[in-house]
Scaffold this active site. Sequence first.
Site, short mmCIF file in Angstrom:
data_model
loop_
_atom_site.label_atom_id
_atom_site.label_comp_id
_atom_site.label_asym_id
_atom_site.label_seq_id
_atom_site.Cartn_x
_atom_site.Cartn_y
_atom_site.Cartn_z
N CYS A 47 0.95 -1.32 0.12
CA CYS A 47 0.05 0.01 0.08
C CYS A 47 0.76 1.26 0.01
CB CYS A 47 -0.90 0.11 1.39
SG CYS A 47 -1.91 1.52 1.48
N CYS B 30 -0.40 4.03 2.15
CA CYS B 30 -0.26 4.09 3.70
C CYS B 30 1.17 4.12 3.78
CB CYS B 30 -0.57 2.60 4.15
SG CYS B 30 -2.27 1.94 3.40
N ASP B 31 2.18 3.54 3.47
CA ASP B 31 3.43 3.57 3.80
C ASP B 31 4.34 4.46 2.90
OD1 ASP B 31 2.70 1.43 5.43
OD2 ASP B 31 2.89 0.04 3.91
#
Length: 306
Positions: A134, A137-138
Amino acid sequence: MSDVYDLAILGAGPAGISAAIYAARAKLETIWLEKKFVPGGQITDTYEVDNYPGLPGMTGMDLGEAMGAHAEKLGITPKRENVLSVEDEGDVKVIRTRKHEYKAKTLILAFGAAHRELGIPGEKELSGMGVSYCATCDGAFFKDRVTVVVGGGNVAAEDAVFLARLCKKVYVVHRRDEMRAEKILQERLFACENVEMVWDSVPLEIQGKEQVTGLKVRNVKTEEERVISTDGVFIAVGIIPNTGLFKELVKLDDGGYIMAGEEGITSTPGVFAAGDIRTKALRQVVTAVSDGANAVVAAQHYLLTV
Ligand code: NAP
């Protein structure tokens, strides 16, 4: 309220939310279950959803939130529960979670799909230590660093463009010499000066001890192997349907998707499938929300017969 609901909706991605909105407006007694805390399913992992009509450039998180808020406004919210089993007892479908057992006359399966793994050495071992599924997300952890995106679809292209804004350099490793991503996404990707395409290459091993240091790849045309030095590997090689619980309940195709057409009608009477979980040509937010609506209408027709 009787102890048998008219409808149970499993999942709160775009298909499940749309189903909930239609069910609320149809005044069906509905139980709606979702294990995640935020609505939106896979789109919450998407930086930008740029092809949903009327909402250009909306972030996935915002779109999920707006859809969830729409359902809430109509008086329906999902219960945060993890479904453990679903059984067909004819006119009644039984859904068990850790704490509860719910019964419903009809069921809409909208559990969506999850990311596919590469299955190469280092992937599991370094997950969370540079291996991610992701980018939105990261990605922030890789500011001014080097990353690799694996894949050639929409997600790979979007992830690489997103990472290119943050990272010093982004490699895109793809097993063929052309991408399947939409042309507009490819154009955006190829316009990024710090993106380097690594065509015709398959990943062999993710290297590193406590943190990713490299990705070993093989060129399928030349057979040449090389290690790309990188701080992170973002894997975007497609999705697999979340149908593990439904293998005995409904017929699945060879890819594990629930066999169902546009109305969501499955092999089991009273059970409907909506969104990425079903057999279909195009898995997008816009088709998922239409599936949710269609499935509720099909469920209403079914309810008239039982
Ligand atoms: P996808 O379209 O299935 O693409 C997966 C990519 O990974 C393909 O390029 C495939 O290569 C490659 N791949 C698969 N297995 C591999 C392996 N073992 N090793 C190396 N490469 C591998 O998946 P996606 O990009 O995750 O998208 C999933 C779905 O969501 C799609 O239906 C997509 O259209 C949809 N989506 C839509 C949007 C949007 O509308 N804006 C955004 C994101 C996603 P090949 O090309 O050689 O098969």
